[in-house]
Design a protein around this motif. Sequence first.
Motif, PDB file in Angstrom:
ATOM      1  N   ALA A   1     -51.012  68.768  10.972  1.00 32.16           N
ATOM      2  CA  ALA A   1     -51.461  67.421  10.608  1.00 32.16           C
ATOM      3  C   ALA A   1     -52.975  67.307  10.664  1.00 32.16           C
ATOM      4  O   ALA A   1     -53.587  66.593   9.850  1.00 32.16           O
ATOM      5  CB  ALA A   1     -50.828  66.394  11.537  1.00 32.16           C
ATOM      6  N   LEU A   2     -53.616  68.002  11.589  1.00 39.81           N
ATOM      7  CA  LEU A   2     -55.072  67.939  11.718  1.00 39.81           C
ATOM      8  C   LEU A   2     -55.791  68.883  10.757  1.00 39.81           C
ATOM      9  O   LEU A   2     -56.974  68.690  10.450  1.00 39.81           O
ATOM     10  CB  LEU A   2     -55.483  68.266  13.162  1.00 39.81           C
ATOM     11  CG  LEU A   2     -55.039  67.257  14.220  1.00 39.81           C
ATOM     12  CD1 LEU A   2     -55.408  67.777  15.602  1.00 39.81           C
ATOM     13  CD2 LEU A   2     -55.697  65.898  13.980  1.00 39.81           C
ATOM     14  N   LYS A   3     -55.080  69.914  10.322  1.00 39.74           N
ATOM     15  CA  LYS A   3     -55.712  70.907   9.465  1.00 39.74           C
ATOM     16  C   LYS A   3     -56.164  70.321   8.126  1.00 39.74           C
ATOM     17  O   LYS A   3     -57.276  70.583   7.654  1.00 39.74           O
ATOM     18  CB  LYS A   3     -54.740  72.060   9.241  1.00 39.74           C
ATOM     19  CG  LYS A   3     -55.326  73.200   8.431  1.00 39.74           C
ATOM     20  CD  LYS A   3     -54.319  74.334   8.305  1.00 39.74           C
ATOM     21  CE  LYS A   3     -54.904  75.484   7.496  1.00 39.74           C
ATOM     22  NZ  LYS A   3     -53.925  76.599   7.355  1.00 39.74           N
ATOM     23  N   THR A   4     -55.318  69.504   7.534  1.00 41.70           N
ATOM     24  CA  THR A   4     -55.646  68.935   6.218  1.00 41.70           C
ATOM     25  C   THR A   4     -56.833  67.976   6.278  1.00 41.70           C
ATOM     26  O   THR A   4     -57.775  68.088   5.477  1.00 41.70           O
ATOM     27  CB  THR A   4     -54.414  68.226   5.628  1.00 41.70           C
ATOM     28  OG1 THR A   4     -53.355  69.186   5.501  1.00 41.70           O
ATOM     29  CG2 THR A   4     -54.732  67.627   4.261  1.00 41.70           C
ATOM     30  N   PRO A   5     -56.862  66.991   7.217  1.00 40.88           N
ATOM     31  CA  PRO A   5     -58.050  66.111   7.289  1.00 40.88           C
ATOM     32  C   PRO A   5     -59.340  66.879   7.557  1.00 40.88           C
ATOM     33  O   PRO A   5     -60.384  66.546   7.005  1.00 40.88           O
ATOM     34  CB  PRO A   5     -57.720  65.171   8.461  1.00 40.88           C
ATOM     35  CG  PRO A   5     -56.239  65.148   8.526  1.00 40.88           C
ATOM     36  CD  PRO A   5     -55.805  66.539   8.143  1.00 40.88           C
ATOM     37  N   LEU A   6     -59.270  67.921   8.391  1.00 44.66           N
ATOM     38  CA  LEU A   6     -60.472  68.700   8.662  1.00 44.66           C
ATOM     39  C   LEU A   6     -60.946  69.418   7.401  1.00 44.66           C
ATOM     40  O   LEU A   6     -62.152  69.522   7.131  1.00 44.66           O
ATOM     41  CB  LEU A   6     -60.209  69.712   9.782  1.00 44.66           C
ATOM     42  CG  LEU A   6     -60.281  69.182  11.209  1.00 44.66           C
ATOM     43  CD1 LEU A   6     -59.890  70.272  12.205  1.00 44.66           C
ATOM     44  CD2 LEU A   6     -61.681  68.678  11.514  1.00 44.66           C
ATOM     45  N   SER A   7     -59.994  69.930   6.639  1.00 48.17           N
ATOM     46  CA  SER A   7     -60.378  70.609   5.385  1.00 48.17           C
ATOM     47  C   SER A   7     -61.040  69.631   4.423  1.00 48.17           C
ATOM     48  O   SER A   7     -62.030  69.954   3.742  1.00 48.17           O
ATOM     49  CB  SER A   7     -59.144  71.244   4.738  1.00 48.17           C
ATOM     50  OG  SER A   7     -58.576  72.214   5.598  1.00 48.17           O
ATOM     51  N   ILE A   8     -60.511  68.410   4.356  1.00 48.89           N
ATOM     52  CA  ILE A   8     -61.095  67.398   3.467  1.00 48.89           C
ATOM     53  C   ILE A   8     -62.503  67.046   3.919  1.00 48.89           C
ATOM     54  O   ILE A   8     -63.445  66.923   3.113  1.00 48.89           O
ATOM     55  CB  ILE A   8     -60.194  66.147   3.421  1.00 48.89           C
ATOM     56  CG1 ILE A   8     -58.841  66.507   2.789  1.00 48.89           C
ATOM     57  CG2 ILE A   8     -60.869  65.005   2.676  1.00 48.89           C
ATOM     58  CD1 ILE A   8     -57.837  65.381   2.823  1.00 48.89           C
ATOM     59  N   LEU A   9     -62.670  66.899   5.253  1.00 49.53           N
ATOM     60  CA  LEU A   9     -63.999  66.573   5.778  1.00 49.53           C
ATOM     61  C   LEU A   9     -65.003  67.683   5.482  1.00 49.53           C
ATOM     62  O   LEU A   9     -66.173  67.427   5.173  1.00 49.53           O
ATOM     63  CB  LEU A   9     -63.914  66.314   7.279  1.00 49.53           C
ATOM     64  CG  LEU A   9     -63.217  65.012   7.699  1.00 49.53           C
ATOM     65  CD1 LEU A   9     -63.072  64.947   9.215  1.00 49.53           C
ATOM     66  CD2 LEU A   9     -64.010  63.801   7.190  1.00 49.53           C
ATOM     67  N   ARG A  10     -64.538  68.938   5.607  1.00 48.55           N
ATOM     68  CA  ARG A  10     -65.448  70.047   5.311  1.00 48.55           C
ATOM     69  C   ARG A  10     -65.866  70.033   3.830  1.00 48.55           C
ATOM     70  O   ARG A  10     -67.027  70.356   3.495  1.00 48.55           O
ATOM     71  CB  ARG A  10     -64.786  71.376   5.662  1.00 48.55           C
ATOM     72  CG  ARG A  10     -64.649  71.606   7.163  1.00 48.55           C
ATOM     73  CD  ARG A  10     -64.106  72.998   7.448  1.00 48.55           C
ATOM     74  NE  ARG A  10     -63.879  73.200   8.868  1.00 48.55           N
ATOM     75  CZ  ARG A  10     -64.834  73.508   9.752  1.00 48.55           C
ATOM     76  NH1 ARG A  10     -66.092  73.656   9.329  1.00 48.55           N
ATOM     77  NH2 ARG A  10     -64.553  73.671  11.028  1.00 48.55           N
TER      78      ARG A  10
ATOM     79  N   LEU B   1     -67.996  69.171  13.099  1.00 49.96           N
ATOM     80  CA  LEU B   1     -66.665  69.593  12.642  1.00 49.96           C
ATOM     81  C   LEU B   1     -66.239  70.903  13.316  1.00 49.96           C
ATOM     82  O   LEU B   1     -65.069  71.082  13.672  1.00 49.96           O
ATOM     83  CB  LEU B   1     -66.672  69.745  11.122  1.00 49.96           C
ATOM     84  CG  LEU B   1     -66.762  68.458  10.315  1.00 49.96           C
ATOM     85  CD1 LEU B   1     -66.877  68.771   8.824  1.00 49.96           C
ATOM     86  CD2 LEU B   1     -65.564  67.569  10.583  1.00 49.96           C
ATOM     87  N   ASP B   2     -67.200  71.825  13.466  1.00 50.57           N
ATOM     88  CA  ASP B   2     -66.869  73.078  14.173  1.00 50.57           C
ATOM     89  C   ASP B   2     -66.474  72.815  15.621  1.00 50.57           C
ATOM     90  O   ASP B   2     -65.566  73.453  16.168  1.00 50.57           O
ATOM     91  CB  ASP B   2     -68.075  74.020  14.129  1.00 50.57           C
ATOM     92  CG  ASP B   2     -68.318  74.576  12.733  1.00 50.57           C
ATOM     93  OD1 ASP B   2     -67.374  74.517  11.919  1.00 50.57           O
ATOM     94  OD2 ASP B   2     -69.445  75.054  12.477  1.00 50.57           O
ATOM     95  N   GLN B   3     -67.162  71.862  16.243  1.00 46.43           N
ATOM     96  CA  GLN B   3     -66.822  71.536  17.632  1.00 46.43           C
ATOM     97  C   GLN B   3     -65.430  70.924  17.717  1.00 46.43           C
ATOM     98  O   GLN B   3     -64.653  71.237  18.629  1.00 46.43           O
ATOM     99  CB  GLN B   3     -67.873  70.569  18.194  1.00 46.43           C
ATOM    100  CG  GLN B   3     -67.690  70.301  19.687  1.00 46.43           C
ATOM    101  CD  GLN B   3     -68.811  69.450  20.246  1.00 46.43           C
ATOM    102  OE1 GLN B   3     -69.745  69.104  19.544  1.00 46.43           O
ATOM    103  NE2 GLN B   3     -68.716  69.114  21.511  1.00 46.43           N
ATOM    104  N   ILE B   4     -65.114  70.046  16.760  1.00 48.75           N
ATOM    105  CA  ILE B   4     -63.760  69.472  16.722  1.00 48.75           C
ATOM    106  C   ILE B   4     -62.713  70.575  16.546  1.00 48.75           C
ATOM    107  O   ILE B   4     -61.670  70.595  17.208  1.00 48.75           O
ATOM    108  CB  ILE B   4     -63.649  68.425  15.593  1.00 48.75           C
ATOM    109  CG1 ILE B   4     -64.518  67.207  15.922  1.00 48.75           C
ATOM    110  CG2 ILE B   4     -62.195  68.007  15.397  1.00 48.75           C
ATOM    111  CD1 ILE B   4     -64.595  66.201  14.779  1.00 48.75           C
ATOM    112  N   GLN B   5     -63.013  71.516  15.643  1.00 50.55           N
ATOM    113  CA  GLN B   5     -62.081  72.621  15.401  1.00 50.55           C
ATOM    114  C   GLN B   5     -61.871  73.452  16.664  1.00 50.55           C
ATOM    115  O   GLN B   5     -60.759  73.850  16.989  1.00 50.55           O
ATOM    116  CB  GLN B   5     -62.608  73.501  14.273  1.00 50.55           C
ATOM    117  CG  GLN B   5     -61.669  74.641  13.882  1.00 50.55           C
ATOM    118  CD  GLN B   5     -60.373  74.132  13.275  1.00 50.55           C
ATOM    119  OE1 GLN B   5     -60.397  73.386  12.298  1.00 50.55           O
ATOM    120  NE2 GLN B   5     -59.246  74.515  13.866  1.00 50.55           N
ATOM    121  N   ARG B   6     -62.977  73.699  17.401  1.00 45.20           N
ATOM    122  CA  ARG B   6     -62.850  74.485  18.634  1.00 45.20           C
ATOM    123  C   ARG B   6     -62.014  73.740  19.680  1.00 45.20           C
ATOM    124  O   ARG B   6     -61.187  74.336  20.365  1.00 45.20           O
ATOM    125  CB  ARG B   6     -64.243  74.803  19.184  1.00 45.20           C
ATOM    126  CG  ARG B   6     -64.978  75.890  18.412  1.00 45.20           C
ATOM    127  CD  ARG B   6     -66.151  76.434  19.215  1.00 45.20           C
ATOM    128  NE  ARG B   6     -67.166  75.409  19.452  1.00 45.20           N
ATOM    129  CZ  ARG B   6     -68.187  75.169  18.636  1.00 45.20           C
ATOM    130  NH1 ARG B   6     -68.319  75.889  17.512  1.00 45.20           N
ATOM    131  NH2 ARG B   6     -69.081  74.236  18.917  1.00 45.20           N
TER     132      ARG B   6
END
Length: 449
Positions: free
Chosen positions: A251-260, A278-283
């Motif tokens: 569920a989080l992967k798609t919004p992060l991809s859109i933000l990137r 965004l990298d910090q959120i991913q970590r």
Amino acid sequence: MRVVRTLRGRLLVIALIWCGLFLSATGFSLQLMLRNYWQEAEADGLRLQLFDLLSRLELGEDGLPLLSEPMSDPRFRQPYSGFYWQLEAQDVVMIKSRSLWDTQLVSHRLKPAFGDKDLFLGKGPGDEPLLLMTRSVLLPGSDQTFRLVIAKDSTVLNQTLQKTRISLFLGLGFAATGLILGFLFQILYGLRPLMLLRRELVRIHKGNQEKFELHYPLEVQPLVEDINRLLHHYGELLSRARAHTGNLAHALKTPLSILRNQVDLLPEPERPGMTEQLDQIQRHIDYHLGKARVTGAAKVLGVSTPLKARIEYIGRAFSRLYHGKELIIDVPASLAVGVEEQDFDEMVGNLLENAYKWSSQYIRVSTAELGDWISLRIEDDGPGMSEDEMRCAIERGVRLDEKVPGSGLGLNIVSDLVGAYRGNLIMGRSELGGLAASLSLPKVARVDR
């Protein structure tokens, strides 16, 4: 003592103590009863002979005592036969049996025998043990009191008592052996359900079965059913938790991809700051999802993962990404570890990915068995790390080289995962020249799949 730390040992000790006390009391009582019986029988026989002798004694014409007719037992006439009698008056022997020949009985200061006031223990002419009976008597026609002494060799009585004692002890020893064997059979048969329960628990722990399958006695079966329900319930909870974790990750992967993707539309000066966030959120997402998976690790019984098959599977995936690098697998096909397959793939995948990233050409995976543990060693021929870098590498979010893609969470997650299985991660120098990472994991029996 170690033996009393087990139910079998405690029951055996109690049985042996009770058996020893009971048989000792029984042996003492029987020995006392048989000894009294033989002693009373011997005393009664001697008393009858005394009465028989007394009936044959009378006074002669000269006023001296004499034997009117011989004793019916010929042993009183045979010299030193062990059967003797004599008649005394004021400590002077008036008449005696022929068996005494030229000796006489010592009838004073004798040791009492069997608690009978008329029975005594003494010595015969040949120092043989004697049982003596004395009686003060009056002969017909005389007002003088005589002392009649009759004796019998007690060697036969002592031998009979000894044989009886030996036979009794042999019988009790045979009974003790039978009782102990019976106790052992009772203990082993009675505790057998617990042994079967333990074997099933080991099989569940090793992954050979998922629940208790045998039927147990009524006292144990409710406990087994409760454990089965608990295992089923816990397995379902863990499966749901991991499913929710996976769903959250997707569920989080798609919004992060859109933000990137949206970052590319921002003005150039604003992009680095947004990319860093965004990298910090991913970590953070990667770290906490990894911790969520670690929380449930090593707490489900019945898991088993074959080493060689999973390593080959993971290796094939990386071989397609990193061309020109060779993976050498020196792992017996029969080895398996008590680790859930997803956790094993997570640990080994992170270590192999690092090895593929940094190696020049060769990656080697080998194992060593250390008792109930397996040491899985992953080596490469890359530049390796210094001791300080090895210590820092397992810290959360630490990246030793920003040029190589990654979040810096892989080794930290591996360390947490292996710790959940009570193992450890050790890093050092490889014989190939690069880094060597060793995972210590619990060993179980191989499960064919």
